[in-house]
Design a protein around this motif. Structure first.
Motif, mmCIF file in Angstrom:
data_model
loop_
_atom_site.group_PDB
_atom_site.id
_atom_site.type_symbol
_atom_site.label_atom_id
_atom_site.label_comp_id
_atom_site.label_asym_id
_atom_site.label_seq_id
_atom_site.Cartn_x
_atom_site.Cartn_y
_atom_site.Cartn_z
ATOM 1 N N UNK A 219 0.832 -1.203 0.000
ATOM 2 C CA UNK A 219 0.000 0.000 0.000
ATOM 3 C C UNK A 219 0.869 1.257 0.000
ATOM 4 N N UNK A 220 1.967 1.227 0.751
ATOM 5 C CA UNK A 220 2.877 2.370 0.776
ATOM 6 C C UNK A 220 3.499 2.594 -0.601
ATOM 7 N N UNK B 142 3.914 7.858 -1.947
ATOM 8 C CA UNK B 142 4.358 8.756 -0.883
ATOM 9 C C UNK B 142 5.546 8.140 -0.160
ATOM 10 N N UNK B 143 6.481 8.973 0.277
ATOM 11 C CA UNK B 143 7.700 8.441 0.888
ATOM 12 C C UNK B 143 7.951 8.974 2.294
ATOM 13 N N UNK B 144 7.830 10.288 2.514
ATOM 14 C CA UNK B 144 8.012 10.820 3.859
ATOM 15 C C UNK B 144 6.858 10.366 4.744
ATOM 16 N N UNK B 145 7.173 10.013 5.990
ATOM 17 C CA UNK B 145 6.147 9.530 6.909
ATOM 18 C C UNK B 145 5.074 10.588 7.138
ATOM 19 N N UNK C 71 12.681 1.963 4.782
ATOM 20 C CA UNK C 71 13.033 0.758 5.540
ATOM 21 C C UNK C 71 11.853 0.209 6.331
ATOM 22 N N UNK C 72 10.638 0.662 6.028
ATOM 23 C CA UNK C 72 9.452 0.234 6.776
ATOM 24 C C UNK C 72 8.762 -0.917 6.051
ATOM 25 N N UNK C 73 8.461 -1.979 6.806
ATOM 26 C CA UNK C 73 7.726 -3.125 6.269
ATOM 27 C C UNK C 73 6.220 -2.931 6.398
ATOM 28 N N UNK C 74 5.789 -2.430 7.550
ATOM 29 C CA UNK C 74 4.394 -2.053 7.703
ATOM 30 C C UNK C 74 4.300 -0.975 8.782
ATOM 31 N N UNK D 55 -8.292 -2.757 -1.619
ATOM 32 C CA UNK D 55 -8.689 -1.451 -1.109
ATOM 33 C C UNK D 55 -8.154 -1.235 0.298
ATOM 34 N N UNK D 56 -7.804 0.005 0.579
ATOM 35 C CA UNK D 56 -7.453 0.462 1.930
ATOM 36 C C UNK D 56 -8.288 1.707 2.165
ATOM 37 N N UNK D 57 -9.249 1.628 3.100
ATOM 38 C CA UNK D 57 -10.175 2.740 3.305
ATOM 39 C C UNK D 57 -10.369 2.999 4.781
ATOM 40 N N UNK D 58 -10.483 4.270 5.116
ATOM 41 C CA UNK D 58 -10.818 4.660 6.483
ATOM 42 C C UNK D 58 -11.554 5.978 6.476
ATOM 43 N N UNK D 59 -12.475 6.121 7.405
ATOM 44 C CA UNK D 59 -13.222 7.371 7.526
ATOM 45 C C UNK D 59 -13.534 7.595 8.995
#
Length: 757
Positions: free
Chosen positions: A76-77, A82-85, A138-141, A621-625
């Motif tokens: 998803x990342x 997007x790269x910066x946290x 370097x982030x896996x999740x 899908x990745x969704x949040x509200x």
């Protein structure tokens, strides 16, 4: 497994007596496979869904954990572009960004469910106190826990916590992946992820990063990122392994852009338009981070497992920035009044951060009194020290305008002259330079924590979770005058914080649970290392020149929710109603020690829903509200009571979807929406006029991204991202005066080539 059959299928031989055997050639046989996932917490076959938390204290899958935990997978990342946290988290529901708040501009600032969380960022379960610019290479999740979380994370975490799970060496399989990106705004980005096993016991993994780009729409401001993450695994056997990691990151923003500013008066206070890049030539913002981590995983017995993590690290941070506003200025020679933009006197700071942390958790699975228990017993020791100071600002060029009416000597720097003609070289308007001063503050917190947790199946369908954590801390804060070396304040105190977490879940269906939970969190007086005695921003509130005398701020979260695993466990749907009430809030007046102990109280209520995984075999899908309401319940300032908290959006939405049209081609889009919000100080009511109108408004926005990918072969694919596809002007945060209004990136096009060696 299909290879022998594929070989046999290449030809069919028919033999007849007295004749040569004719051959019949069949069509091409294509063998399809999916890349083996390097993340052990992923849900196989669902690239946007994580199955488990990487925090071993969560003994059950995420779908059975009685708490709102949003997880962003590596896939998803990558798809997001997007790269910066800060960019990644700013796109998540319930999280908004804050400005550097003048003297506290180190790194990234997050606000979770209306509560400050800039110090509540963790890496592999250990607090990361560096307050740096953070990168995702370097982030896996990425795990985002919502609601008070002190039983897991210790002090702070009033709104939640962010836990970045790093990539680790593995013996499961070897891989070499290289990504090369280029795009608009002179963007260049190269990453590599290499894992190699040596025999049956040892593996190495390396992740490297080089990135450079102009800020989209705000050149010549630019960002530079360089990083390396090395991981070595030694597995004595399946029961005992040791991993040692090094993480290094160098970030530098040249001519860092503090965005736009608000103009006009309420109710017509709006973002300025056509604001040029006003950063001065020597302005910069940077972080140098080095950490070394050792971890041990030991299965002592089938039902007894020890995980131990030790980290030592340091980070050096600095910022030299220039802000701007607009208003009436005067020509010193003629006294002519005119409206123009003008730069301020600059904002500076530096930090030297050193930290040591150790955490050990023992898991014991045991049947007691006829019930299955999964018990965790933990101990943690941390020592965090932050020495900080600032820079002396010198201007080498003459002033070109005047801040007061009438004829006289100029005393300010303006974008234009009285005729409206822009200055020739805005970046060199002031000729500004910076000289580092010696330290003015030495902040340190040492803490020892003990944890006990238990997950128990009461019945076949009912599960109880309970956790308790006690943190004993020793805090010291020394203030000093750099020019003379004289100590102006030496403060310190000790206390013990006790927090708990309780959850009850019930399986309505085999894959559907409903749950209720209650959790607490506590913040300490002066707990924000970057704030010193700036009481209005989490710094120490003093009384009779002492820091002690205050109870900790306490937050209590109540949550009712449900989680449903669908589509053969490939899709997780979540929903939660929550209320967080914070009491004994220490209220501050400004960038000084004036404040009041334990006089404030506030409440946040809301609903949050989420969906992650495969809606169909082809659609991920990745969704949040979230919809959130806040209210100040008590304050030393009576006018604040009844007002909402500052700096968070009441409605937010984030949706990212990807459709796999063919085996080779996929495409997708992401949309994020945030409603308007109102600026102000942390833990204080948002800034409203007597008529009830927001004095520092940030407009609502909706921004969309699109992406597409094509796989040419098993080893080679290409992805294109178009970020902010409509090139919308939008703003993510505001300073309480309206002089900093952070601007979101303009449209950006990114093309990334991915190759597996």
């Amino acid at each position: 497994m299909l290879m022998p059959f594929a070989s046999l299928a290449q030809s069919e031989v028919v033999v007849t007596a007295g004749a040569a055997a004719p051959e019949k050639t069949l069509g091409e046989v294509v063998i399809l496979g999916k890349r083996v996932e390097s993340n052990p917490n992923a849900e196989v076959g669902a690239p946007y869904k994580a199955k488990t938390s990487a925090d071993t204290r969560h003994t059950r899958p995420l779908a059975e954990t009685p708490q709102t935990i949003s997880v962003l997978t590596r896939t998803a990342l990558d798809d997001s572009g997007l790269s910066d946290l800060k960019q990644v988290l700013g796109a998540q529901p319930g999280i908004t960004l804050g400005t550097g708040e003048n003297g506290n501009a180190f790194g990234d600032r997050y606000i979770i469910r209306g509560q400050e969380a800039r110090s509540d960022v963790f890496v592999d379960g250990l607090r990361d106190p560096g307050m740096t610019t953070r990168e995702s290479f370097a982030i896996e999740q990425l795990e985002i826990s919502k609601g008070p979380n002190s039983s897991f994370a210790g002090r702070g975490t009033a709104g939640g916590a962010i836990n970045a799970i790093t990539k680790q060496a593995t013996l499961d399989h070897d891989f070499e992946r290289v990504s090369i990106g280029a795009g608009s705004d002179s963007q260049k980005r190269v990453t590599a992820d290499l894992n190699k096993g040596f025999g049956d016991h040892f593996a190495l993994r390396a992740n490297v990063l080089y990135g450079d780009e102009e800020v989209p729409g705000r050149a010549p401001s630019e960002r530079n990122r360089k990083g390396i993450a090395l991981s070595g695994l030694y597995e004595l056997d399946k029961d005992l392994s040791v991993t040692i990691d090094y993480y290094g990151l160098r970030t530098k923003d040249q001519l860092p852009d503090l965005g736009f500013y608000l103009t006009g008066t309420v109710p017509n206070r709006v973002p300025a338009t056509n604001v040029p890049v006003y950063a001065q030539a020597n302005d910069a913002l940077g972080s140098d981070v080095d950490t070394l981590t050792a971890r041990v995983n030991w299965t002592i017995a089938p039902a007894l497992k020890l995980s131990s993590l030790t980290r030592v690290g340091k980070s050096d941070n600095f910022y030299q920035t220039t802000g701007a506003s607009a208003g009436t200025r005067y020509d010193g020679a003629t006294g002519t009044a005119y409206t123009t933009g003008y730069i301020d006197g600059g904002h500076t700071g530096w930090q030297e951060v050193k930290y040591f942390a150790h955490q050990s958790n023992l898991r014991w699975d045991k049947e007691l009194f006829g019930l299955k228990h999964e018990m965790i017993f933990g101990a943690e020791y941390t020592d965090h020290q932050v020495v900080s100071g600032n820079f002396t600002v010198a201007n080498g060029n003459p002033f070109n305008c005047k801040s007061t009416a009438g004829v006289g000597a100029n005393n300010a720097f303006c974008f234009t002259n009285s005729a409206g003609v822009p200055v020739a070289n805005l970046a060199n308007l002031s000729g500004r330079s910076y000289a580092r001063n010696t330290y003015n503050q030495d902040w340190q917190v040492k803490a020892l924590a003990l944890t006990a947790m238990d997950t128990v199946d009461v019945t076949e369908n009912t599960t109880l979770f309970g956790g308790l954590r006690a943190d004993h801390f020793d805090m010291s804060l020394v203030r000093r005058t750099p020019a003379t070396g004289v100590i102006t304040g030496d403060y310190g105190y000790k206390d013990t914080l006790v927090n708990g977490h309780f959850g009850l879940s019930y399986k309505v269906l085999p894959k559907l649970i409903v749950y209720g939970s209650a959790a607490t969190a506590q913040d300490i007086n002066g707990g924000e290392a970057d704030s010193g005695t700036s009481s209005g921003y989490g710094g120490a509130v003093l009384y009779q020149n002492k820091i002690a005398g205050a109870k900790p701020e306490t937050s209590v979260n109540l949550e009712l929710g449900s989680k449903w695993n669908l589509m053969d466990d490939k899709l997780l749907a979540t929903a939660a109603l929550f209320q967080t009430k914070k009491k004994d809030v220490m209220e501050g007046a400004n960038y000084d020690t004036i404040g009041t102990f334990n006089t404030g109280s506030n409440r946040v209520r809301g609903i949050e829903i989420g969906l992650s995984g495969n809606v169909t075999e082809s659609l991920s899908v990745q969704m949040g509200a979230s919809v959130i309401k806040s209210k100040v319940l008590a304050s030393a300032t009576p006018a604040n009571i009844g007002k909402p908290l500052s700096n968070f959006a009441e409605q937010s939405l984030s949706v990212q979807g990807k459709y796999q049209l063919t085996d080779a081609f996929s495409f997708g889009a992401a949309v994020r929406h945030e409603s308007d919000r109102c600026g102000g100080q942390p833990d204080t009511a948002a800034g409203f006029t007597a008529a009830g109108l927001c004095s520092q408004p940030v407009p609502s926005f909706t921004v969309g991204d699109i992406f597409a990918a094509y796989r040419f072969s098993r080893r080679f694919d290409v992805r294109m991202n178009v970020l902010n596809v409509t090139n919308k002007d939008y703003f993510t945060a505001v300073y309480r005066s309206g002089s900093f209004l952070y601007k979101g990136d303009a449209r950006a096009v990114r093309v990334t080539l991915n190759y597996e060696i």
